[in-house]
Structures are given as structure tokens and as C-alpha cells.
Write a protein that holds these residues in place. Sequence first.
Motif, mmCIF file in Angstrom:
data_model
loop_
_atom_site.group_PDB
_atom_site.id
_atom_site.type_symbol
_atom_site.label_atom_id
_atom_site.label_comp_id
_atom_site.label_asym_id
_atom_site.label_seq_id
_atom_site.Cartn_x
_atom_site.Cartn_y
_atom_site.Cartn_z
ATOM 1 N N THR A 76 98.972 -39.267 -19.132
ATOM 2 C CA THR A 76 99.928 -40.363 -19.324
ATOM 3 C C THR A 76 101.194 -40.181 -18.490
ATOM 4 O O THR A 76 101.933 -41.152 -18.285
ATOM 5 C CB THR A 76 100.323 -40.482 -20.801
ATOM 6 N N ALA A 77 101.478 -38.969 -18.021
ATOM 7 C CA ALA A 77 102.694 -38.733 -17.236
ATOM 8 C C ALA A 77 102.432 -37.678 -16.178
ATOM 9 O O ALA A 77 101.785 -36.663 -16.433
ATOM 10 C CB ALA A 77 103.840 -38.299 -18.143
ATOM 11 N N LEU A 78 102.947 -37.933 -14.979
ATOM 12 C CA LEU A 78 102.853 -36.996 -13.861
ATOM 13 C C LEU A 78 104.224 -36.937 -13.201
ATOM 14 O O LEU A 78 104.690 -37.921 -12.634
ATOM 15 C CB LEU A 78 101.793 -37.460 -12.857
ATOM 16 N N ASN A 95 93.186 -44.190 -10.210
ATOM 17 C CA ASN A 95 92.218 -44.022 -11.303
ATOM 18 C C ASN A 95 92.855 -43.461 -12.565
ATOM 19 O O ASN A 95 92.179 -43.360 -13.596
ATOM 20 C CB ASN A 95 91.075 -43.107 -10.862
ATOM 21 N N LEU A 96 94.117 -43.081 -12.495
ATOM 22 C CA LEU A 96 94.809 -42.556 -13.681
ATOM 23 C C LEU A 96 95.252 -43.738 -14.547
ATOM 24 O O LEU A 96 96.431 -44.039 -14.677
ATOM 25 C CB LEU A 96 96.007 -41.703 -13.267
ATOM 26 N N SER A 97 94.284 -44.388 -15.148
ATOM 27 C CA SER A 97 94.501 -45.694 -15.767
ATOM 28 C C SER A 97 95.365 -45.666 -17.020
ATOM 29 O O SER A 97 95.798 -46.714 -17.492
ATOM 30 C CB SER A 97 93.147 -46.343 -16.086
ATOM 31 N N PHE A 98 95.635 -44.483 -17.584
ATOM 32 C CA PHE A 98 96.496 -44.391 -18.762
ATOM 33 C C PHE A 98 97.910 -43.944 -18.404
ATOM 34 O O PHE A 98 98.737 -43.736 -19.283
ATOM 35 C CB PHE A 98 95.896 -43.422 -19.792
ATOM 36 N N LEU A 99 98.196 -43.846 -17.122
ATOM 37 C CA LEU A 99 99.481 -43.333 -16.669
ATOM 38 C C LEU A 99 100.620 -44.306 -17.024
ATOM 39 O O LEU A 99 100.545 -45.487 -16.736
ATOM 40 C CB LEU A 99 99.437 -43.122 -15.158
ATOM 41 N N ARG A 122 99.388 -49.740 -17.018
ATOM 42 C CA ARG A 122 100.191 -49.224 -18.131
ATOM 43 C C ARG A 122 101.493 -48.579 -17.660
ATOM 44 O O ARG A 122 102.287 -48.123 -18.474
ATOM 45 C CB ARG A 122 99.388 -48.193 -18.931
ATOM 46 N N LEU A 123 101.712 -48.554 -16.355
ATOM 47 C CA LEU A 123 102.850 -47.837 -15.793
ATOM 48 C C LEU A 123 104.180 -48.470 -16.224
ATOM 49 O O LEU A 123 104.399 -49.657 -16.076
ATOM 50 C CB LEU A 123 102.743 -47.841 -14.270
ATOM 51 N N LYS A 124 105.068 -47.622 -16.753
ATOM 52 C CA LYS A 124 106.386 -48.071 -17.186
ATOM 53 C C LYS A 124 107.504 -47.532 -16.285
ATOM 54 O O LYS A 124 108.552 -48.161 -16.170
ATOM 55 C CB LYS A 124 106.649 -47.656 -18.630
ATOM 56 N N HIS A 125 107.286 -46.374 -15.702
ATOM 57 C CA HIS A 125 108.316 -45.752 -14.875
ATOM 58 C C HIS A 125 107.691 -45.260 -13.569
ATOM 59 O O HIS A 125 106.810 -44.404 -13.585
ATOM 60 C CB HIS A 125 108.970 -44.596 -15.621
ATOM 61 N N SER A 143 102.363 -56.885 -9.963
ATOM 62 C CA SER A 143 101.314 -56.908 -10.991
ATOM 63 C C SER A 143 101.484 -55.809 -12.032
ATOM 64 O O SER A 143 100.788 -55.796 -13.042
ATOM 65 C CB SER A 143 99.926 -56.781 -10.337
ATOM 66 N N LEU A 144 102.421 -54.888 -11.798
ATOM 67 C CA LEU A 144 102.677 -53.803 -12.753
ATOM 68 C C LEU A 144 103.704 -54.289 -13.772
ATOM 69 O O LEU A 144 104.849 -53.831 -13.823
ATOM 70 C CB LEU A 144 103.166 -52.557 -12.019
ATOM 71 N N THR A 145 103.289 -55.201 -14.611
ATOM 72 C CA THR A 145 104.216 -55.955 -15.449
ATOM 73 C C THR A 145 104.803 -55.166 -16.616
ATOM 74 O O THR A 145 105.655 -55.681 -17.340
ATOM 75 C CB THR A 145 103.520 -57.215 -15.993
ATOM 76 N N GLU A 146 104.359 -53.921 -16.832
ATOM 77 C CA GLU A 146 104.941 -53.091 -17.880
ATOM 78 C C GLU A 146 106.102 -52.242 -17.370
ATOM 79 O O GLU A 146 106.738 -51.512 -18.148
ATOM 80 C CB GLU A 146 103.866 -52.167 -18.482
#
Length: 238
Positions: A76-78, A95-99, A122-125, A143-146
Motif C-alpha cells: 500500500t505504500a512505497l 501493477n501495484l494496484s493497492f498502492l 487507489r493512489l492518494k499521495h 484519472s487518478l481521482t483519489e
Amino acid sequence: MGNTFLNLALLIIFQFSIRPTFSMKLTTILTDQSALLALKNHVYDPENVLETNWSSSTHVCNWFRVSCGSRHHRVTALNLSGLGLVGTLPPSLGNLSFLSLLSITNNSFHGRLPVQLSNLRRLKHLSFGNNSFSGEIPSWLGSLTELRSLFLNHNNLNGVIPFSLGNLSKLEIWTLSGNQLFGSIPSSIFNISSLQKMDLSNNMLSGSIPPVSRDLLSIELINFNINNLTGHLSKDMF
């Protein structure tokens, strides 16, 4: 005899029904691991930080600067900021779809941003500041609307600011300072009511400053310094 045959048939059906589930779970874990190993192979790591701490002999959730969620056990975080890494971002990073957090600030990544990053819904930051990325700001970022924060400051990005960034309705902090951007500021940006800080300084932007929506009551900072813009932001707009 009949009951025995029925029980055997049910057992076979059950076994086949659970195989795809187990396989899918295993595949997703390996997908995250594979994406990060591809990143490791794309960079020069002067301190051997990744070489020492990223190994297939340990679980990916225990790797250095990698965090996983407690529910799905996916990455979820890198956060690889400030490690002196030099290289490019591999497409498999998408492919890190939960990031939800991706930060590589203060390194020497270069090249263009791979379009596969548009899969990180799911990217927020997203923090790519102080690197050497080149090319135009990709329109797929819209398209990264989060996204809550977007840092692309101090790179070698050029071209115009995509109108699609106005789709980031949850964006709070946004900085593109220190690039080579030109053209006008899209009016769509000023419709993001959640925006608190926006820094577009040290570019080559031109044209007039668009009207600011009265919905931007929470905004704390707008920096347009060192551009070729005309007009000004009036206090009575807020």
C-alpha cells in the motif's frame, strides 16, 4: 454406493472451486514482489540499500520502505525518498494496484513517466519531486481521482499543464514548480474546491490568471512567481 459417489463428486467440485481463489491470491502477492524487483533492476543503488534489503527470501511486506495493508496483505505504500537512486521507472510499477502512497522524492530518476502508472487508481499521495523526469505532464494523471497530494516539482518537465488535472476533485496539495512548463493555466484547476496549496512558480507559464472559484475558501497558498502571467489574484475572490 450412491452416497459414496455423491460425496466424491462434491469433493472434486470443491477442490476445483478453491484452486482459482488460492492461485489468484498467490499471484497478487507475487505480482507486487515482481513489480518491486523490476524497479530494483532498473536503478543504480549506490548504497546497496535495495540490494541488501529487498530479497525474495523474505516476505515483500517486510522489505525496506515498503508497507502493506492489514486486510489484503498487498503493498500500500512505497517510500524511497532520499536514497540517491538513479534510473527509470519500469512499467510493471503500475501493477501495484493497492498502492496509496508512492514517494521517490530527492533521487535521480529520469525519463518519462510510464503510462502504466495510470492503473494506480487507489493512489492518494504521489511525490516525484527533485528528480530528472522529462517530457510532458501526462494527461492520464487526471484519472487518478483519489489523489490528495501531487508533487512533480523540480524536474525537467515541459509542455502545457493538462486540462484533465481538473478532474482531481480531492486534491489538496499540488506543486509543479521548477520545471519548464509553458502555456496558460487551465481554468479547470480552479474548480477543485478541496485545494489548499498550489505552487506553479519558476516556470514559463503565460496568459492571464483564470478566475478563482469562491468555493476555494480553504486555500492557504497560491504561488505563481517567476512566470509570464498577467493579472492577479484578488482577495475578494475568497
